[in-house]
Design a protein around this motif. Structure first.
Motif, PDB file in Angstrom:
ATOM      1  N   LEU A   1      -8.075   0.620   0.933  1.00 27.27           N
ATOM      2  CA  LEU A   1      -6.933   1.395   1.191  1.00 27.27           C
ATOM      3  C   LEU A   1      -7.458   2.784   1.532  1.00 27.27           C
ATOM      4  O   LEU A   1      -8.663   3.192   1.149  1.00 27.27           O
ATOM      5  N   PHE A   2      -6.254   3.736   2.271  1.00 29.62           N
ATOM      6  CA  PHE A   2      -6.657   4.922   2.509  1.00 29.62           C
ATOM      7  C   PHE A   2      -5.670   5.850   1.910  1.00 29.62           C
ATOM      8  O   PHE A   2      -4.449   5.267   1.878  1.00 29.62           O
ATOM      9  N   PRO A   3      -5.973   7.137   1.794  1.00 32.33           N
ATOM     10  CA  PRO A   3      -4.611   8.180   1.706  1.00 32.33           C
ATOM     11  C   PRO A   3      -3.699   8.132   2.718  1.00 32.33           C
ATOM     12  O   PRO A   3      -4.152   7.769   3.839  1.00 32.33           O
ATOM     13  N   GLN A   4      -2.285   8.205   2.117  1.00 33.36           N
ATOM     14  CA  GLN A   4      -1.456   8.373   3.266  1.00 33.36           C
ATOM     15  C   GLN A   4      -1.619   9.559   4.059  1.00 33.36           C
ATOM     16  O   GLN A   4      -1.822  10.707   3.345  1.00 33.36           O
TER      17      GLN A   4
ATOM     18  N   ALA B   1       0.810  -1.271  -0.055  1.00 36.43           N
ATOM     19  CA  ALA B   1       0.280  -0.086  -0.109  1.00 36.43           C
ATOM     20  C   ALA B   1       0.750   0.965   0.107  1.00 36.43           C
ATOM     21  O   ALA B   1       0.865   2.009  -0.812  1.00 36.43           O
ATOM     22  N   THR B   2       1.790   1.179   0.798  1.00 34.09           N
ATOM     23  CA  THR B   2       2.830   2.358   0.897  1.00 34.09           C
ATOM     24  C   THR B   2       3.587   2.584  -0.619  1.00 34.09           C
ATOM     25  O   THR B   2       3.837   3.776  -1.019  1.00 34.09           O
ATOM     26  N   ASP B   3       3.638   1.568  -1.349  1.00 33.56           N
ATOM     27  CA  ASP B   3       4.353   1.764  -2.396  1.00 33.56           C
ATOM     28  C   ASP B   3       3.639   2.573  -3.680  1.00 33.56           C
ATOM     29  O   ASP B   3       4.190   3.026  -4.597  1.00 33.56           O
ATOM     30  N   VAL B   4       2.331   2.522  -3.389  1.00 31.02           N
ATOM     31  CA  VAL B   4       1.285   3.371  -4.150  1.00 31.02           C
ATOM     32  C   VAL B   4       0.803   4.451  -3.526  1.00 31.02           C
ATOM     33  O   VAL B   4      -0.440   5.134  -3.839  1.00 31.02           O
ATOM     34  N   ASP B   5       1.480   4.922  -2.657  1.00 30.73           N
ATOM     35  CA  ASP B   5       1.224   6.146  -1.752  1.00 30.73           C
ATOM     36  C   ASP B   5      -0.125   5.773  -1.068  1.00 30.73           C
ATOM     37  O   ASP B   5      -1.084   6.867  -1.153  1.00 30.73           O
ATOM     38  N   ARG B   6      -0.467   4.741  -0.578  1.00 26.81           N
ATOM     39  CA  ARG B   6      -1.940   4.466   0.048  1.00 26.81           C
ATOM     40  C   ARG B   6      -1.259   3.768   1.502  1.00 26.81           C
ATOM     41  O   ARG B   6      -0.389   3.423   1.736  1.00 26.81           O
ATOM     42  N   LEU B   7      -2.443   3.714   2.298  1.00 28.63           N
ATOM     43  CA  LEU B   7      -2.401   3.339   3.859  1.00 28.63           C
ATOM     44  C   LEU B   7      -3.189   1.945   3.756  1.00 28.63           C
ATOM     45  O   LEU B   7      -4.492   2.123   3.569  1.00 28.63           O
ATOM     46  N   PHE B   8      -2.727   0.811   4.317  1.00 29.81           N
ATOM     47  CA  PHE B   8      -3.632  -0.183   4.790  1.00 29.81           C
ATOM     48  C   PHE B   8      -3.387  -0.138   6.393  1.00 29.81           C
ATOM     49  O   PHE B   8      -2.224  -0.347   6.780  1.00 29.81           O
ATOM     50  N   PRO B   9      -4.435   0.154   6.996  1.00 31.08           N
ATOM     51  CA  PRO B   9      -3.980   0.550   8.533  1.00 31.08           C
ATOM     52  C   PRO B   9      -4.312  -0.571   9.645  1.00 31.08           C
ATOM     53  O   PRO B   9      -3.953  -0.042  10.613  1.00 31.08           O
TER      54      PRO B   9
END
Length: 468
Positions: free
Chosen positions: A213-216, A122-130
């Motif tokens: 996924l969520f925005p970083q 998720a971080t690699d695509v500028d997203r967050l899996f919380p």
């Protein structure tokens, strides 16, 4: 069973049917090393289709199966019993990330994916899996789904039920249900997804999932606050929700004894206060606006809490390294308690407003009946989930405590029930709490659960002896 194992080898390959006792050992012992079961074999399928083939063979030969991911569970849900009749179905080879959709904010993953791998993807695509857990480097998403895992960010993002949009499941009959729909609205009948999530593999085997996924966030800030009582922590929670709103991501309660254990067994760690305090709260905010906005928000909260004498000290991390140091204090509590010796764990939840009363009442009951016992109380105060653990008196090995485990559990669980809580907040029931739950659920509720189990798994081959 030779014919069964031979057919399994034909289905998935000889190398992936493990029968050597030494090679099987790691799959048969639970994470806390309190119990070791037996199995005919460890089966390691490499695809959903192979899982389905193996389930059909188990049906044909009437062989029970125990699905297993990272085997990090705490309630004996992922290990077989000691009869030796079952097979363990390890899903660790189903470890592919199938798709990422940054517009829909979803990621489709297989059940054997390590949680940390999904976080990194998720971080690699500028997203967050919380979802964040202490075992995130070894637990699998299939196990997280099977137990409806929570973790430290439930307050903002919810547990696994809220984080999952769709599932792929192999049913107890070996059919494949493909429900991998990335939809946030789908009102077309019974919600099968929610039925399988939290079922601990007793109704079917989760093989893949669509996750949110969520925005970083633009900024994350962490603070550690010191206070006198759990009720003061509840007042701080109310203030934090008022000041921070949806940016409040984590809110963890820790007693002084918890942190004293950490610094005792991990002397490289230090408490950032000159004097100890009875209670601490570790809180985190995640701000989507800016670092400056996050800093101003947290400063107002801390100032207000100090002025109202809700807290008497606080430290705000000024760097990622300091933030990680504060979180390390929290995450090392279970490790420190294990280093201290034998202990009894409780994963409970009560209404948030009653947590202070629960702790006061239950502490007193245990002190009266088990003099000298030490209470390791910590957890996710923001969602009402406490890890209310009991260690033996100072200097005792713990054998007497373990011998009294049933009596201690009864005190704690009856107190939880008194406050309208649950004896399992996020770890599940497994085999450990399967019989205990009958004391606290109504006959109607238990019969409904049993009917669902019978309807979906009439041969009782799916993780038998767990949950119901």
């Amino acid at each position: 069973m030779n014919d069964f194992l031979s057919d399994c080898r034909s289905a998935i390959g000889e190398h992936y049917v493990v029968t050597d006792h030494t090679d099987m050992a790691g799959y048969l012992t639970d994470w806390r090393r309190r119990f070791t079961g037996k199995a005919l074999a460890i089966l390691k399928p490499g695809s959903t289709e192979e899982v389905a083939l193996l389930v059909k063979l188990c049906n044909q030969y009437r062989v029970p199966l125990v699905p297993q991911g990272g085997n990090t569970g705490l309630v004996l849900g992922s290990v077989p019993d000691d009869s030796g009749n079952a097979v363990v179905l390890s899903l660790t080879r189903l470890n592919h990330i199938r798709a990422t959709d940054i517009i829909n904010n979803t990621i489709t993953v297989e059940a054997g994916c390590i949680l940390q791998t999904i976080q990194n993807a998720a971080t690699d695509v500028d997203r967050l899996f919380p979802l964040s857990l202490a075992a995130e480097g070894s637990c699998t998403i299939g196990g997280n789904l099977a137990t409806n895992a929570g973790g430290t960010a439930v307050l903002r993002y919810g547990n696994m039920r809220e984080l999952c949009l769709g599932l792929e499941v192999v049913t107890a009959q070996g059919e494949i249900w493909s429900g991998l729909r990335g939809l946030r609205k789908d009102n077309t009948g019974f919600d099968l997804r929610d039925l399988y999530i939290g079922a601990e593999g007793t109704l079917g085997i989760i093989t893949a999932a669509v996750l949110k996924l969520f925005p970083q966030p633009k900024a994350r800030l962490t603070a550690l606050a010191a206070m006198h009582t759990p009720n003061a922590a509840l007042k701080l929670l109310s203030l934090a929700q008022s000041h921070c709103g949806a940016t409040l991501t984590g809110f963890e309660l820790m007693s002084d004894f918890c942190l004293q254990l950490v610094v005792k067994h991990y002397p490289q760690m230090r408490l950032p206060f000159p004097q100890s305090s009875p209670q601490y709260v570790l809180l985190e905010i995640s701000d989507n606006e800016s670092a400056e906005h996050a800093e101003a928000t947290l400063e107002r909260l801390v100032t207000d809490a100090l002025e109202q004498e809700v807290i008497h000290d606080a430290v705000v991390a000024s760097s990622m390294a300091q933030s990680k140091g504060l979180w390390n204090l929290r995450e090392h509590i279970p490790l420190a308690q294990a280093d201290e010796g034998k202990n009894i764990k409780h994963d409970v939840s009560v209404p948030i407003s009653l947590i202070g009363e629960f702790i006061t009442r239950t502490d007193a009951l245990l002190a009266a009946q088990f003099p000298g016992c030490r209470l390791v109380t910590f957890g996710h105060l923001g969602d009402g989930n406490l890890h209310y653990n009991v260690s033996p008196p100072e200097g005792e090995a713990g054998d007497a405590l373990i011998a009294s485990q049933s009596d201690i559990n009864r005190v704690v669980h009856d107190s939880v029930d008194h406050f309208g809580g649950s004896i399992s907040a996020e770890h599940g029931l497994g085999a450990m709490k399967r019989d205990e739950i009958r004391r606290y659920k109504s006959d109607v509720e238990m019969r409904l659960m049993e009917r669902i189990k019978t309807a979906l798994d009439p041969l009782n081959l799916m993780n038998p002896g767990k949950v119901v």
